[in-house]
Write a protein that holds these residues in place. Sequence first.
Motif, PDB file in Angstrom:
ATOM      1  N   LEU A   1       0.828  -1.193   0.000  1.00 26.49           N
ATOM      2  CA  LEU A   1       0.000   0.000   0.000  1.00 26.49           C
ATOM      3  C   LEU A   1       0.867   1.249   0.000  1.00 26.49           C
ATOM      4  O   LEU A   1       2.012   1.220   0.439  1.00 26.49           O
ATOM      5  CB  LEU A   1      -0.899   0.009   1.237  1.00 26.49           C
ATOM      6  N   ILE A   2       0.316   2.329  -0.493  1.00 24.31           N
ATOM      7  CA  ILE A   2       1.002   3.612  -0.456  1.00 24.31           C
ATOM      8  C   ILE A   2       0.436   4.413   0.705  1.00 24.31           C
ATOM      9  O   ILE A   2      -0.748   4.754   0.726  1.00 24.31           O
ATOM     10  CB  ILE A   2       0.824   4.374  -1.775  1.00 24.31           C
ATOM     11  N   ARG A   3       1.274   4.695   1.686  1.00 26.36           N
ATOM     12  CA  ARG A   3       0.830   5.439   2.856  1.00 26.36           C
ATOM     13  C   ARG A   3       0.996   6.934   2.619  1.00 26.36           C
ATOM     14  O   ARG A   3       1.936   7.370   1.956  1.00 26.36           O
ATOM     15  CB  ARG A   3       1.619   5.000   4.087  1.00 26.36           C
ATOM     16  N   HIS A   4       0.087   7.700   3.193  1.00 23.32           N
ATOM     17  CA  HIS A   4       0.101   9.155   3.079  1.00 23.32           C
ATOM     18  C   HIS A   4       0.304   9.712   4.486  1.00 23.32           C
ATOM     19  O   HIS A   4      -0.666   9.992   5.200  1.00 23.32           O
ATOM     20  CB  HIS A   4      -1.198   9.643   2.446  1.00 23.32           C
ATOM     21  N   PRO A   5       1.553   9.838   4.910  1.00 19.23           N
ATOM     22  CA  PRO A   5       1.844  10.056   6.330  1.00 19.23           C
ATOM     23  C   PRO A   5       1.451  11.412   6.887  1.00 19.23           C
ATOM     24  O   PRO A   5       1.482  11.595   8.099  1.00 19.23           O
ATOM     25  CB  PRO A   5       3.363   9.843   6.409  1.00 19.23           C
ATOM     26  N   THR A   6       1.069  12.369   6.036  1.00 19.25           N
ATOM     27  CA  THR A   6       0.579  13.634   6.585  1.00 19.25           C
ATOM     28  C   THR A   6      -0.925  13.599   6.822  1.00 19.25           C
ATOM     29  O   THR A   6      -1.492  14.570   7.324  1.00 19.25           O
ATOM     30  CB  THR A   6       0.921  14.809   5.653  1.00 19.25           C
ATOM     31  N   PHE A   7      -1.564  12.496   6.476  1.00 16.00           N
ATOM     32  CA  PHE A   7      -2.999  12.317   6.705  1.00 16.00           C
ATOM     33  C   PHE A   7      -3.190  11.199   7.721  1.00 16.00           C
ATOM     34  O   PHE A   7      -3.005  10.022   7.391  1.00 16.00           O
ATOM     35  CB  PHE A   7      -3.723  11.977   5.399  1.00 16.00           C
ATOM     36  N   GLY A   8      -3.510  11.565   8.949  1.00 12.56           N
ATOM     37  CA  GLY A   8      -3.615  10.533   9.972  1.00 12.56           C
ATOM     38  C   GLY A   8      -4.447  10.953  11.160  1.00 12.56           C
ATOM     39  O   GLY A   8      -4.771  12.132  11.348  1.00 12.56           O
ATOM     40  N   LEU A   9      -4.775   9.961  11.952  1.00 11.20           N
ATOM     41  CA  LEU A   9      -5.458  10.121  13.236  1.00 11.20           C
ATOM     42  C   LEU A   9      -4.430   9.842  14.322  1.00 11.20           C
ATOM     43  O   LEU A   9      -3.770   8.795  14.294  1.00 11.20           O
ATOM     44  CB  LEU A   9      -6.624   9.133  13.331  1.00 11.20           C
ATOM     45  N   TRP A  10      -4.304  10.767  15.278  1.00  6.65           N
ATOM     46  CA  TRP A  10      -3.215  10.704  16.254  1.00  6.65           C
ATOM     47  C   TRP A  10      -3.757  10.886  17.672  1.00  6.65           C
ATOM     48  O   TRP A  10      -4.555  11.787  17.907  1.00  6.65           O
ATOM     49  CB  TRP A  10      -2.199  11.809  15.975  1.00  6.65           C
ATOM     50  N   PRO A  11      -3.291  10.080  18.641  1.00  2.20           N
ATOM     51  CA  PRO A  11      -3.783  10.184  20.015  1.00  2.20           C
ATOM     52  C   PRO A  11      -2.946  11.145  20.864  1.00  2.20           C
ATOM     53  O   PRO A  11      -1.715  11.075  20.871  1.00  2.20           O
ATOM     54  CB  PRO A  11      -3.645   8.749  20.540  1.00  2.20           C
ATOM     55  N   VAL A  12      -3.614  12.011  21.576  1.00  2.88           N
ATOM     56  CA  VAL A  12      -2.929  12.937  22.486  1.00  2.88           C
ATOM     57  C   VAL A  12      -2.139  12.165  23.541  1.00  2.88           C
ATOM     58  O   VAL A  12      -1.085  12.616  24.003  1.00  2.88           O
ATOM     59  CB  VAL A  12      -3.953  13.894  23.133  1.00  2.88           C
ATOM     60  N   ALA A  13      -2.614  10.976  23.899  1.00  2.00           N
ATOM     61  CA  ALA A  13      -1.975  10.188  24.953  1.00  2.00           C
ATOM     62  C   ALA A  13      -0.535   9.810  24.626  1.00  2.00           C
ATOM     63  O   ALA A  13       0.260   9.515  25.537  1.00  2.00           O
ATOM     64  CB  ALA A  13      -2.786   8.915  25.226  1.00  2.00           C
ATOM     65  N   LEU A  14      -0.160   9.826  23.351  1.00  6.13           N
ATOM     66  CA  LEU A  14       1.204   9.430  22.957  1.00  6.13           C
ATOM     67  C   LEU A  14       2.112  10.624  22.662  1.00  6.13           C
ATOM     68  O   LEU A  14       3.212  10.466  22.140  1.00  6.13           O
ATOM     69  CB  LEU A  14       1.157   8.512  21.733  1.00  6.13           C
ATOM     70  N   ARG A  15       1.678  11.829  23.021  1.00  5.28           N
ATOM     71  CA  ARG A  15       2.469  12.994  22.623  1.00  5.28           C
ATOM     72  C   ARG A  15       3.830  13.042  23.316  1.00  5.28           C
ATOM     73  O   ARG A  15       4.817  13.460  22.707  1.00  5.28           O
ATOM     74  CB  ARG A  15       1.693  14.291  22.854  1.00  5.28           C
ATOM     75  N   GLU A  16       3.932  12.625  24.561  1.00  7.08           N
ATOM     76  CA  GLU A  16       5.237  12.655  25.225  1.00  7.08           C
ATOM     77  C   GLU A  16       6.169  11.612  24.636  1.00  7.08           C
ATOM     78  O   GLU A  16       7.382  11.831  24.534  1.00  7.08           O
ATOM     79  CB  GLU A  16       5.077  12.474  26.733  1.00  7.08           C
ATOM     80  N   ASP A  17       5.625  10.464  24.248  1.00  6.75           N
ATOM     81  CA  ASP A  17       6.442   9.459  23.571  1.00  6.75           C
ATOM     82  C   ASP A  17       6.964  10.018  22.247  1.00  6.75           C
ATOM     83  O   ASP A  17       8.137   9.813  21.892  1.00  6.75           O
ATOM     84  CB  ASP A  17       5.613   8.199  23.332  1.00  6.75           C
ATOM     85  N   LEU A  18       6.096  10.724  21.523  1.00  6.50           N
ATOM     86  CA  LEU A  18       6.522  11.323  20.270  1.00  6.50           C
ATOM     87  C   LEU A  18       7.593  12.390  20.504  1.00  6.50           C
ATOM     88  O   LEU A  18       8.568  12.485  19.749  1.00  6.50           O
ATOM     89  CB  LEU A  18       5.326  11.937  19.544  1.00  6.50           C
ATOM     90  N   ARG A  19       7.447  13.161  21.552  1.00  4.65           N
ATOM     91  CA  ARG A  19       8.441  14.186  21.868  1.00  4.65           C
ATOM     92  C   ARG A  19       9.810  13.542  22.121  1.00  4.65           C
ATOM     93  O   ARG A  19      10.845  14.015  21.633  1.00  4.65           O
ATOM     94  CB  ARG A  19       7.999  14.976  23.100  1.00  4.65           C
ATOM     95  N   ARG A  20       9.806  12.433  22.856  1.00  4.69           N
ATOM     96  CA  ARG A  20      11.067  11.729  23.128  1.00  4.69           C
ATOM     97  C   ARG A  20      11.655  11.154  21.842  1.00  4.69           C
ATOM     98  O   ARG A  20      12.869  11.210  21.613  1.00  4.69           O
ATOM     99  CB  ARG A  20      10.847  10.613  24.152  1.00  4.69           C
ATOM    100  N   ALA A  21      10.798  10.608  20.995  1.00  3.97           N
ATOM    101  CA  ALA A  21      11.277  10.020  19.741  1.00  3.97           C
ATOM    102  C   ALA A  21      11.928  11.076  18.856  1.00  3.97           C
ATOM    103  O   ALA A  21      12.993  10.843  18.273  1.00  3.97           O
ATOM    104  CB  ALA A  21      10.120   9.348  19.005  1.00  3.97           C
ATOM    105  N   LEU A  22      11.311  12.245  18.763  1.00  2.65           N
ATOM    106  CA  LEU A  22      11.899  13.330  17.978  1.00  2.65           C
ATOM    107  C   LEU A  22      13.231  13.766  18.583  1.00  2.65           C
ATOM    108  O   LEU A  22      14.187  14.055  17.854  1.00  2.65           O
ATOM    109  CB  LEU A  22      10.927  14.507  17.901  1.00  2.65           C
ATOM    110  N   GLY A  23      13.293  13.789  19.903  1.00  2.00           N
ATOM    111  CA  GLY A  23      14.543  14.134  20.570  1.00  2.00           C
ATOM    112  C   GLY A  23      15.637  13.118  20.305  1.00  2.00           C
ATOM    113  O   GLY A  23      16.831  13.462  20.312  1.00  2.00           O
ATOM    114  N   ASP A  24      15.233  11.867  20.030  1.00  2.00           N
ATOM    115  CA  ASP A  24      16.198  10.810  19.721  1.00  2.00           C
ATOM    116  C   ASP A  24      16.539  10.750  18.233  1.00  2.00           C
ATOM    117  O   ASP A  24      17.275   9.861  17.805  1.00  2.00           O
ATOM    118  CB  ASP A  24      15.642   9.448  20.160  1.00  2.00           C
ATOM    119  N   GLY A  25      15.964  11.662  17.453  1.00  2.62           N
ATOM    120  CA  GLY A  25      16.284  11.716  16.036  1.00  2.62           C
ATOM    121  C   GLY A  25      15.353  10.963  15.116  1.00  2.62           C
ATOM    122  O   GLY A  25      15.620  10.841  13.915  1.00  2.62           O
ATOM    123  N   VAL A  26      14.239  10.441  15.640  1.00  3.64           N
ATOM    124  CA  VAL A  26      13.258   9.758  14.786  1.00  3.64           C
ATOM    125  C   VAL A  26      12.446  10.824  14.055  1.00  3.64           C
ATOM    126  O   VAL A  26      11.771  11.633  14.683  1.00  3.64           O
ATOM    127  CB  VAL A  26      12.313   8.865  15.617  1.00  3.64           C
TER     128      VAL A  26
END
Length: 210
Positions: free
Chosen positions: A144-169
Amino acid sequence: MKKPLGVILAGGQATRMGGGDKGLLTVGGKPLLARVIERLQPQVQRIALNANGDPKRFAEFGLPVIPDSVKGFPGPLAGVLAGLDWAAEQGADTIVTVAADTPFFPLDLVSFLQHTAQGMTHPLVLAATPRGVERTKSMSRSGLIRHPTFGLWPVALREDLRRALGDGVNKVVLWTERHGGREAVFDVRSSDPFFNVNTPDDLIAAESKI
């Protein structure tokens, strides 16, 4: 099902268009961003615009403008995080993101993303289309072709995402797959609803679709 908040991602640098804001380009006598807002408005509770730089250039659209909190233009995940932080301030549980340069996305985008997320503890879903419909988007292992700017995202994972960005993801799918993200596969028969304006030729093609 409760409508999520909407976040339009416009934080990119538009290098293939020579820089500037692609959302302010006119198609069919109307800015791309205005077309995106019209399409998203009925599907969500409220809309914010993720963009960097002087927010006054978007004043005519009447939206709150939220910049990336991560420096260096690390990609759409930074815009997602900005949207999640904004949503947390509003007391919301989820956001849906769309791109500012994609004026023909599905009118049932949000409802289908939510339907696909049923049963998930943390709703995390990316839009996708069958292979062969679009050109050069992110290809999943399922073909499948994913469209990564179109998504549903949970607020509950925002701190995990913040850490991931800090780790270079900074690749969207690396983070979504880490959390068991799903794909909402839109049934497209002829034209690609996730067609986006990346180049001057794309702008001409978009005019022909109006």
